[in-house]
Design an enzyme around this catalytic site. Structure first.
Site, short mmCIF file in Angstrom:
data_model
loop_
_atom_site.label_atom_id
_atom_site.label_comp_id
_atom_site.label_asym_id
_atom_site.label_seq_id
_atom_site.Cartn_x
_atom_site.Cartn_y
_atom_site.Cartn_z
N ARG A 43 -15.92 2.53 3.75
CA ARG A 43 -16.69 4.08 4.10
C ARG A 43 -16.14 4.26 3.48
NH1 ARG A 43 -18.52 4.01 9.84
NH2 ARG A 43 -17.01 4.73 10.16
N GLY A 44 -15.04 5.88 4.92
CA GLY A 44 -13.96 6.27 5.11
C GLY A 44 -14.49 6.31 6.57
N GLN B 44 4.99 7.29 15.45
CA GLN B 44 4.07 6.00 14.11
C GLN B 44 3.15 5.17 15.22
OE1 GLN B 44 6.32 3.56 12.51
NE2 GLN B 44 4.91 2.92 10.89
N GLU C 79 0.82 -1.49 0.03
CA GLU C 79 0.04 0.15 0.16
C GLU C 79 0.72 1.29 0.02
OE1 GLU C 79 -3.78 0.65 2.78
OE2 GLU C 79 -2.22 1.80 3.31
N GLN D 36 -7.11 -4.54 8.56
CA GLN D 36 -6.59 -3.38 9.31
C GLN D 36 -5.36 -4.22 9.81
OE1 GLN D 36 -5.46 -0.95 10.17
NE2 GLN D 36 -7.63 0.19 10.66
N HIS E 128 -8.00 3.07 -3.51
CA HIS E 128 -8.90 3.53 -2.57
C HIS E 128 -10.21 4.41 -2.50
CE1 HIS E 128 -6.32 1.09 0.34
NE2 HIS E 128 -6.12 1.23 -0.93
N THR F 205 -3.73 4.50 -0.82
CA THR F 205 -5.02 5.44 -0.70
C THR F 205 -5.91 5.84 -1.03
OG1 THR F 205 -3.92 6.96 0.96
CG2 THR F 205 -4.04 4.05 1.85
N TYR F 206 -6.68 6.21 -0.90
CA TYR F 206 -7.58 8.27 -1.08
C TYR F 206 -8.10 8.79 0.16
CZ TYR F 206 -12.07 10.20 -3.32
OH TYR F 206 -12.23 10.79 -4.09
P1 FAD Z 1 -18.04 -0.37 6.96
O1 FAD Z 1 -17.47 -1.73 6.11
O2 FAD Z 1 -18.96 1.04 6.25
O3 FAD Z 1 -17.68 -0.69 8.42
C1 FAD Z 1 -17.90 0.61 8.94
C2 FAD Z 1 -18.80 0.30 10.31
O4 FAD Z 1 -20.48 -0.31 10.14
C3 FAD Z 1 -17.64 -1.22 11.27
O5 FAD Z 1 -18.55 -0.42 12.07
C4 FAD Z 1 -19.03 -2.21 10.28
O6 FAD Z 1 -19.48 -2.78 11.14
C5 FAD Z 1 -20.59 -1.49 10.39
N1 FAD Z 1 -21.58 -1.13 9.20
C6 FAD Z 1 -20.96 -1.67 8.06
N2 FAD Z 1 -21.44 -2.54 7.16
C7 FAD Z 1 -22.91 -1.91 7.81
C8 FAD Z 1 -24.12 -2.48 7.43
N3 FAD Z 1 -24.46 -2.80 6.26
N4 FAD Z 1 -25.47 -2.45 8.17
C9 FAD Z 1 -24.62 -1.58 9.47
N5 FAD Z 1 -23.74 -1.98 9.56
C10 FAD Z 1 -22.33 -1.99 8.76
N6 FAD Z 1 -10.23 5.26 4.46
C11 FAD Z 1 -9.57 6.36 4.39
O7 FAD Z 1 -10.00 7.51 4.32
N7 FAD Z 1 -8.85 6.23 2.89
C12 FAD Z 1 -8.53 4.97 2.48
O8 FAD Z 1 -7.52 4.90 1.48
C13 FAD Z 1 -8.80 3.67 3.38
N8 FAD Z 1 -7.87 2.57 3.09
C14 FAD Z 1 -7.92 1.28 3.67
C15 FAD Z 1 -8.00 0.32 4.54
C16 FAD Z 1 -7.66 -0.58 4.83
C17 FAD Z 1 -6.58 -2.31 4.22
C18 FAD Z 1 -8.08 -0.83 5.84
C19 FAD Z 1 -8.63 -1.84 6.93
C20 FAD Z 1 -8.92 0.90 6.25
C21 FAD Z 1 -8.98 2.47 5.12
N9 FAD Z 1 -9.09 3.02 5.57
C22 FAD Z 1 -9.21 4.03 5.05
C23 FAD Z 1 -9.96 3.35 6.83
C24 FAD Z 1 -11.62 3.15 6.53
O9 FAD Z 1 -12.11 3.74 6.08
C25 FAD Z 1 -11.96 2.76 8.50
O10 FAD Z 1 -11.54 2.28 8.69
C26 FAD Z 1 -13.49 3.25 8.27
O11 FAD Z 1 -13.81 3.84 9.43
C27 FAD Z 1 -14.13 2.07 7.61
O12 FAD Z 1 -14.43 1.90 6.28
P2 FAD Z 1 -14.98 0.34 6.11
O13 FAD Z 1 -15.08 0.08 4.74
O14 FAD Z 1 -14.33 -1.19 6.95
O15 FAD Z 1 -16.49 0.45 6.38
#
Ligand code: FAD
Length: 289
Positions: free
Chosen positions: A110-111, A214, A19, A178, A80, A50-51
């Site tokens: 989601r972000g 970090q 990444e 993560q 991303h 990343t985004y």
């Molecule tokens: P979701 O899958 O939507 O989950 C968020 C929360 O909602 C969780 O608690 C989940 O249990 C709950 N949830 C999920 N789906 C549902 C549903 N259908 N109904 C009810 N509850 C639900 N952030 C950035 O801004 N830019 C990046 O490039 C970036 N890259 C990442 C790469 C990796 C590998 C990881 C692990 C994280 C990254 N993140 C990034 C961080 C990420 O955006 C955050 O962790 C964010 O808070 C959650 O994103 P998600 O896509 O997992 O969300």
């Protein structure tokens, strides 16, 4: 070459990916190309970009960098894309741009919810974004994030895994985890995910921690647990930068060796745009894949 990331798995070799993030606001875009010039020789299976994370240049540069990784470096890439602060129209524009830039794979997220920014509510969760992309006339490979220790907003891990299943059911074909510092937590998580019927490849996200600043930041952001052998290492070397760096490389190396021994699907190295650290780790583990 057009390749969906999910196609990399099950070919007899553990997937090894990186990444990178776009340069921070005050840095020139050229800095990332200098990083990529060095990362390319480590021969990763793909590089994701990343985004909008960590105050970086966000939308414009993610697409440009992911496109260049594929076109100029000959390495598969994933862009991303976050949705919580975007309208449907903005996502439409971005999808069009990604497609026109030759990008094949999207890491759909989601972000984070930012206190000062009101979400746009067109997309509440990553699963909404995934369903939306799938409902359109595109052919992107879709990846999504997973959380071995549970997402910080989830009250319990079962609920989080059931939500993860929703992302896979919506069309995510590959998951990246993560960061974590205790491999057993990852093994337990994968076992539970499989029991829940999540059968797509799950890559283990590994973050080499090479300075103590970090770690404070990372843990506050993602809440990863710190095993005592890790905190002891941090305490012992926190005032010796070179030793801290070497200890962090050794810790990440040990994690990867153990993960490979347990036949994980893949290792995703959070390079922090530091080719020196990535190279040291690759030299330690490259023959093991
Ligand atoms: P979701 O899958 O939507 O989950 C968020 C929360 O909602 C969780 O608690 C989940 O249990 C709950 N949830 C999920 N789906 C549902 C549903 N259908 N109904 C009810 N509850 C639900 N952030 C950035 O801004 N830019 C990046 O490039 C970036 N890259 C990442 C790469 C990796 C590998 C990881 C692990 C994280 C990254 N993140 C990034 C961080 C990420 O955006 C955050 O962790 C964010 O808070 C959650 O994103 P998600 O896509 O997992 O969300």
């Amino acid at each position: 070459m057009n390749l969906k990331l999910a196609e990399l798995f099950g070919r007899g070799k553990t997937v090894f990916s990186f990444e990178v993030f776009p340069p921070k606001r005050n840095d020139s875009i050229e800095t990332i190309y200098k990083t990529l010039d060095r990362l390319r020789f480590l021969d990763p299976d793909f590089i994701s970009v990343t985004y909008g994370a960590s105050g970086s240049l966000a939308d414009n540069s993610t697409c440009e960098i992911a496109s260049s990784i594929k076109r100029d470096y000959g390495i598969e890439s994933a862009a991303h894309l976050t949705c919580v602060n975007s309208t449907r129209k903005e996502i439409d524009n971005m999808l069009e741009r990604l497609q026109n830039s030759g990008i094949e794979n999207i890491m759909a997220l989601r972000g984070d919810l930012v206190p000062d920014i009101t979400p746009k509510h067109d997309f509440e969760h990553a699963s909404d974004l995934i369903s939306y992309i799938k409902s359109k006339d595109y052919d992107f490979g879709i990846s999504a994030a997973c959380y071995p220790e549970g997402h910080p907003e989830s009250d319990d891990q079962v609920e989080d895994i059931l939500n993860l299943k929703k992302k896979v059911d919506a069309g995510a074909e590959h998951l990246i985890s993560q960061l974590f510092f205790d491999n057993q937590i990852f093994y337990d998580f994968v076992e539970k995910a499989r029991i829940a019927g999540i059968n797509v490849p799950i890559e283990a996200g590994i973050m080499p921690v090479v300075n103590s600043k970090q770690i404070t930041r990372m843990v506050s952001l993602c809440g990863a647990g710190l095993p005592s052998k890790f905190t002891k290492m941090m305490q012992r070397y926190e005032n010796k930068p070179e030793a801290m760096r070497d200890a962090g490389i050794a810790y990440a190396t040990n994690q990867i060796v153990d993960l490979l021994s347990h036949n994980v699907d893949g290792i995703h190295l959070y390079t922090m745009n530091n080719p020196y650290i990535a190279r040291r780790i690759c030299e330690n583990v490259k023959s093991l894949f």
